[in-house]
Scaffold this motif. Structure first.
Motif, PDB file in Angstrom:
ATOM      1  N   LEU A   1       0.805  -1.211   0.000  1.00 52.35           N
ATOM      2  CA  LEU A   1       0.000   0.000   0.000  1.00 52.35           C
ATOM      3  C   LEU A   1       0.844   1.269   0.000  1.00 52.35           C
ATOM      4  O   LEU A   1       0.325   2.359  -0.221  1.00 52.35           O
ATOM      5  CB  LEU A   1      -0.902   0.025   1.236  1.00 52.35           C
TER       6      LEU A   1
ATOM      7  N   MET B   1      -7.389   4.398  -2.214  1.00 58.66           N
ATOM      8  CA  MET B   1      -7.452   3.316  -1.238  1.00 58.66           C
ATOM      9  C   MET B   1      -8.863   3.119  -0.711  1.00 58.66           C
ATOM     10  O   MET B   1      -9.615   4.073  -0.522  1.00 58.66           O
ATOM     11  CB  MET B   1      -6.532   3.612  -0.052  1.00 58.66           C
TER      12      MET B   1
ATOM     13  N   ASP C   1      -7.974  -0.548   3.274  1.00 58.21           N
ATOM     14  CA  ASP C   1      -6.579  -0.315   2.916  1.00 58.21           C
ATOM     15  C   ASP C   1      -5.988   0.839   3.724  1.00 58.21           C
ATOM     16  O   ASP C   1      -4.836   0.771   4.165  1.00 58.21           O
ATOM     17  CB  ASP C   1      -6.450  -0.021   1.418  1.00 58.21           C
TER      18      ASP C   1
ATOM     19  N   ARG D   1      -5.252  -0.496   7.121  1.00 59.14           N
ATOM     20  CA  ARG D   1      -4.090  -1.391   7.124  1.00 59.14           C
ATOM     21  C   ARG D   1      -2.788  -0.628   6.950  1.00 59.14           C
ATOM     22  O   ARG D   1      -1.744  -1.043   7.454  1.00 59.14           O
ATOM     23  CB  ARG D   1      -4.220  -2.430   6.015  1.00 59.14           C
ATOM     24  N   ARG D   2      -2.816   0.502   6.249  1.00 60.94           N
ATOM     25  CA  ARG D   2      -1.589   1.269   6.049  1.00 60.94           C
ATOM     26  C   ARG D   2      -1.098   1.878   7.353  1.00 60.94           C
ATOM     27  O   ARG D   2       0.100   2.047   7.563  1.00 60.94           O
ATOM     28  CB  ARG D   2      -1.818   2.368   5.008  1.00 60.94           C
TER      29      ARG D   2
END
Length: 357
Positions: A8, A16, A20, A23-24
């Protein structure tokens, strides 16, 4: 050693998905509750807090969690508080990850997740429930996960949590709807139990780890945790923070997380700088969270910082007995003077009138 690749890192934020973005790695403040002197919801200042967090660069908001005061669950306050935050976050052009706290029995937690979904929330932070054993907690997470993606929560015992086994975290992380875990036992042994559980579940790429260890924030964020399971060494990391401490001085928190990402990527100067700041932040947290008195004054301490900056009108909590502990105000005075580089007073002063409008 197996190491996950952050695919990512080169994807533009605008492209995104919410998952996402989560999660980044984000700064996600645990949103306080703004009250008037008669302990009613102060909608104007509640909105101002949300605007402050998003303007400061926070990527998400956690609402209805411990810092919002668990007492709003089971009262009529939960729906308007969740709605205010979601509505205010939508004033901004960028996506803000909305996390709703859910508590209580399986039926209550599912109902609260359904409420959150109806208001546009993306995920549920599922608080522990003492009346269920570990099997019951796993099934509760499955049920809530049918409504919204779940963030597991290892809450420290001093504020309502309980010890949970390494096997529990393996089983929880193995649930497909579990997208993250807030790790907040304030205990290194129990923190490692979560890391081992996620690795054993084989879901290190899907389950984002967020530090809630207010006593170990920066060290959690810069450490490459190498977990050995069944002869395999797997590197896992905390990607962000979902923190009560990050309910204050948020502009600075955003800068610290960005620097932590540089540190994890190999910037040795960033590592050394953050390690030097780690003790400062922990010392400040000790005063704000009232560790000397087993966290009794935790929420009033957060409110006091926000009051000094003009964001809140007072320290009022739903429970009139929930006030600063003896000596806590002097401790907050001390860390306020000692660590001006942790504060974001100028940023707040510049935006305050706009946020309160």
């Amino acid at each position: 050693m197996m190491r996950g690749t952050n695919v990512l890192s080169t994807v533009p934020e605008a492209q995104m998905s919410v998952r996402d973005l989560f999660r980044r790695g984000l700064v996600i403040p645990a949103h306080p509750l703004a009250l008037t002197a008669d302990r009613k919801l102060d909608e104007r200042r509640q909105r101002a807090l949300t605007r402050y967090y998003v303007d400061a660069g926070a990527g998400g908001l956690a609402v209805g969690v411990h810092t919002t005061q668990f007492a709003i669950h089971g009262t009529g306050l939960l729906p308007p508080v969740l709605e205010l935050a979601a509505e205010t976050a939508r004033e901004f052009e960028r996506e803000v990850v909305l996390v709703a706290g859910a508590t209580g029995t399986t039926a209550q937690a599912v109902a609260e997740a359904e409420l959150a979904r109806s208001l546009g929330y993306h995920m549920v932070l599922l608080s522990p429930y003492r009346e269920l054993d570990e099997d019951g907690l796993v099934e509760r997470a499955r049920a809530v996960g049918e409504v919204l993606p779940v963030i597991g929560f290892y809450l420290q015992p001093a504020v309502g949590g309980r010890p949970l086994s390494r096997d529990f975290w393996t089983r929880l992380a193995g649930i497909e709807s579990v997208v993250g875990i807030k790790v907040a036992p304030f205990d290194r042994y129990r923190t490692l139990d979560v890391l081992h559980g996620v690795v054993r579940a084989g879901r290190t790429a899907e389950v984002a780890l967020y530090t809630g260890n207010d006593d170990h924030i920066l060290a959690d964020l810069i450490t490459p945790h190498r977990v050995v399971v069944d002869g395999r060494e797997v590197e896992v990391e905390f990607v962000g923070g979902l923190l009560g401490q990050w309910a204050v001085w948020v502009r600075r928190a955003v800068e610290l997380l960005e620097e932590a990402k540089l540190a994890r990527a190999g910037d040795d100067a960033a590592v050394r700088r953050l390690l030097s700041l780690d003790g400062h932040l922990t010392d400040a947290n000790s005063a704000i969270f009232d560790t000397a008195n087993d966290f009794h004054g935790c929420i009033p301490g957060i409110h006091e910082v926000l009051r000094r900056q003009g964001l809140l009108a007072g320290r009022w909590c739903l429970d009139p007995a929930e006030e600063l502990s003896p000596g806590q105000l002097a401790e907050i005075d001390r860390v306020w003077a000692a660590y001006p580089w942790l504060r974001d007073d100028e940023f707040v002063a510049e935006g305050l009138d706009r946020w309160l409008s």
